[in-house]
Design a protein around this motif. Structure first.
Motif, short mmCIF file in Angstrom:
data_model
loop_
_atom_site.label_atom_id
_atom_site.label_comp_id
_atom_site.label_asym_id
_atom_site.label_seq_id
_atom_site.Cartn_x
_atom_site.Cartn_y
_atom_site.Cartn_z
N PRO A 272 34.07 115.64 101.90
CA PRO A 272 32.93 115.98 101.04
C PRO A 272 33.25 115.72 99.57
O PRO A 272 34.27 116.18 99.04
CB PRO A 272 32.73 117.48 101.31
N VAL A 273 32.39 114.96 98.91
CA VAL A 273 32.55 114.61 97.50
C VAL A 273 31.23 114.86 96.80
O VAL A 273 30.17 114.41 97.26
CB VAL A 273 32.99 113.14 97.33
N ASP A 274 31.28 115.60 95.69
CA ASP A 274 30.08 115.88 94.91
C ASP A 274 29.91 114.79 93.85
O ASP A 274 30.77 114.60 92.99
CB ASP A 274 30.19 117.25 94.25
N LEU A 275 28.79 114.07 93.94
CA LEU A 275 28.54 113.00 92.97
C LEU A 275 28.40 113.56 91.55
O LEU A 275 28.73 112.86 90.58
CB LEU A 275 27.28 112.22 93.35
N ALA A 276 27.93 114.79 91.42
CA ALA A 276 27.82 115.37 90.08
C ALA A 276 29.20 115.53 89.45
O ALA A 276 29.40 115.22 88.25
CB ALA A 276 27.11 116.73 90.17
N GLU A 277 30.17 115.97 90.22
CA GLU A 277 31.52 116.12 89.70
C GLU A 277 32.14 114.76 89.38
O GLU A 277 32.81 114.58 88.35
CB GLU A 277 32.38 116.87 90.71
N VAL A 278 31.91 113.80 90.26
CA VAL A 278 32.44 112.45 90.03
C VAL A 278 31.83 111.85 88.77
O VAL A 278 32.54 111.25 87.94
CB VAL A 278 32.14 111.57 91.27
N ASN A 309 35.10 108.61 100.22
CA ASN A 309 36.40 108.56 99.55
C ASN A 309 36.19 108.89 98.08
O ASN A 309 35.45 108.19 97.37
CB ASN A 309 37.01 107.16 99.72
N GLY A 310 36.85 109.95 97.62
CA GLY A 310 36.64 110.40 96.25
C GLY A 310 37.08 109.40 95.21
O GLY A 310 36.42 109.23 94.17
N VAL A 311 38.20 108.71 95.46
CA VAL A 311 38.71 107.75 94.48
C VAL A 311 37.74 106.58 94.32
O VAL A 311 37.43 106.15 93.20
CB VAL A 311 40.11 107.25 94.90
N LEU A 312 37.23 106.06 95.44
CA LEU A 312 36.31 104.93 95.36
C LEU A 312 34.97 105.34 94.76
O LEU A 312 34.36 104.58 94.00
CB LEU A 312 36.11 104.33 96.76
#
Length: 419
Positions: A272-278, A309-312
């Protein structure tokens, strides 16, 4: 006397034939054409037999009804006649007496009426039988067509999965050796060759990028050591700075190629990756550059959690924000970064002021080493791989990116990812 050497002989012909072996009796192959012919021919035959049988039974019933006696003699001595279907010929003593001509006309009229009633009854029942058979035929035909065409649905689903950058999928269709199985096997062979080609290309780019890292790192170290010498002439220091900037650009290009090769694969490990945080992290990284150029970064970043993938995903946001800041107007420029959930999908939107972008130039922006109105790299703003990496990473996550020009200049980039 010297002998002339014999000409070289031709190599022997290969004995293996790569073509598909032909069956001994090709007309016995259960092709789709033969199966559909047998299926629909059998359906028409069965429907015809059923309809003929129903019409036969209805006709027999109609004939039986039509052959009922028109009247019966109640009393033979006074010739009293009674009829249920023809009240006109009912004669009873003391009530009515018909002449012979009126009696015959009444009987003829009654015969015509009974025949017409039998035909009407036969027609109505035949239409009901035909309607019932039509419903059954359509339902049976729909089921059989779905069964025959089910392999096409399997091929379509596999092709859709392959279009999502999953080249490892195969159809592996079972069943009779017909045209659909031949199509599926051919599609599997094509996917196998495509996967080998893409794997070889990615391996080459990855290996070349890794091999180029070492000499570039050595060059950077040597240049930094040379620039640290206070006794070096000014001309050499200026040359060293120029070479160091060129070396840094080459390192960015190598890193971009390596990331582009890695992002072309389907993402296997997802978290799970939050686009707002990214997006917030990307804005923080570009904040100093934006202040130096006088560009204001704004926007509303609502929670939008995706699996990936959080890095990508961070690279997506960083590349878009960097491009929006670098390709902006000289004064009073702004960049708007928004994240939200729309129609069950996470959306990252980056809009900016900037030069006017023609609509026909939009597709060229996503090609490697392409920029607006330039075919190759020729700018100090990047290496020309930013949007190519964004598109590749978005596709690897099952999403897509769309760009459209803003009125007055600039672009609006929208990355849509499944949640």
């Amino acid at each position: 006397m010297a002998t002339t050497p014999a000409p070289p002989q031709a190599p022997p012909k290969p004995t293996w034939d790569p073509r598909r072996p032909q069956p001994v009796f090709p007309w016995l192959r259960p092709t789709i054409r033969i199966r559909l012919t047998l299926l629909y021919g059998g359906m028409f035959l069965i429907a015809g037999i059923l309809l003929l049988s129903i019409i036969y039974l209805l006709a027999a019933q109609a004939i039986s009804t039509g052959n009922q006696p028109l009247f019966k003699i109640v009393k033979y001595s006074d010739l009293q006649v009674s009829s249920d279907n023809c009240p006109a010929i009912n004669m009873a003593s003391g009530t009515a007496t018909l002449s012979l001509q009126d009696f015959n006309n009444a009987i003829a009229h009654c015969v015509d009426h009974q025949r017409q009633a039998a035909l009407d009854d036969l027609l109505s029942r035949s239409l009901l039988a035909l309607l019932g058979l039509a419903v059954i035929a359509f339902a049976f035909g729909y089921a059989m067509a779905g069964r025959v065409l089910s392999p096409l649905g399997r091929i379509t689903r596999t092709a859709r999965a392959v279009a999502g950058s999953d080249l490892s999928r195969r159809i592996e269709l079972d069943g009779p050796d017909d045209e659909l199985k031949e199509l599926a096997d051919t599609f599997d062979d094509m996917l196998e060759r495509l996967q080998r080609a893409f794997t070889a290309q990615q391996r080459f780019v990855g290996n070349a990028s890794h091999e180029l890292r070492t000499p570039l790192a050595i060059n950077r170290t040597l240049l930094e050591v040379h620039l640290s010498d206070p006794g070096a002439p000014m001309e050499l220091q200026q040359l060293g700075k120029t070479l160091l900037a060129t070396n840094e650009r080459s390192e960015q290009l190598v890193e971009g190629l390596l990331l582009l090769a890695r992002s072309d694969n389907q993402i296997v490990e997802r978290k799970p990756v939050d686009l707002a945080e990214v997006a917030t992290q990307a804005v923080d990284q570009v904040h100093a550059e934006a202040e130096a150029k006088g560009v204001t970064i704004r926007g509303v970043r609502k929670p939008a959690v995706v699996q990936g993938n959080g890095v990508l995903l961070e690279r997506i946001a960083l590349n878009l924000v960097q491009n929006a800041v670098r390709y902006n107007v000289p004064e009073e420029g702004w960049v708007e970064v928004d994240t939200e959930i729309q129609h069950g999908q996470a959306v990252l939107s980056v809009a900016n002021t900037g030069p006017v972008v023609p609509a026909y130039e939009i597709d060229n922006l996503f090609e490697p080493f392409r920029r607006l109105r330039t075919d190759r790299t020729g700018s100090d703003k990047g290496v020309g791989l930013g949007l190519s990496i964004v598109r590749s990473v978005a596709r690897a996550h099952g999403g897509h990116i769309a760009a459209q020009p803003r009125e007055g200049g600039g672009l609006v980039m929208r990355v849509t990812l499944p949640t």
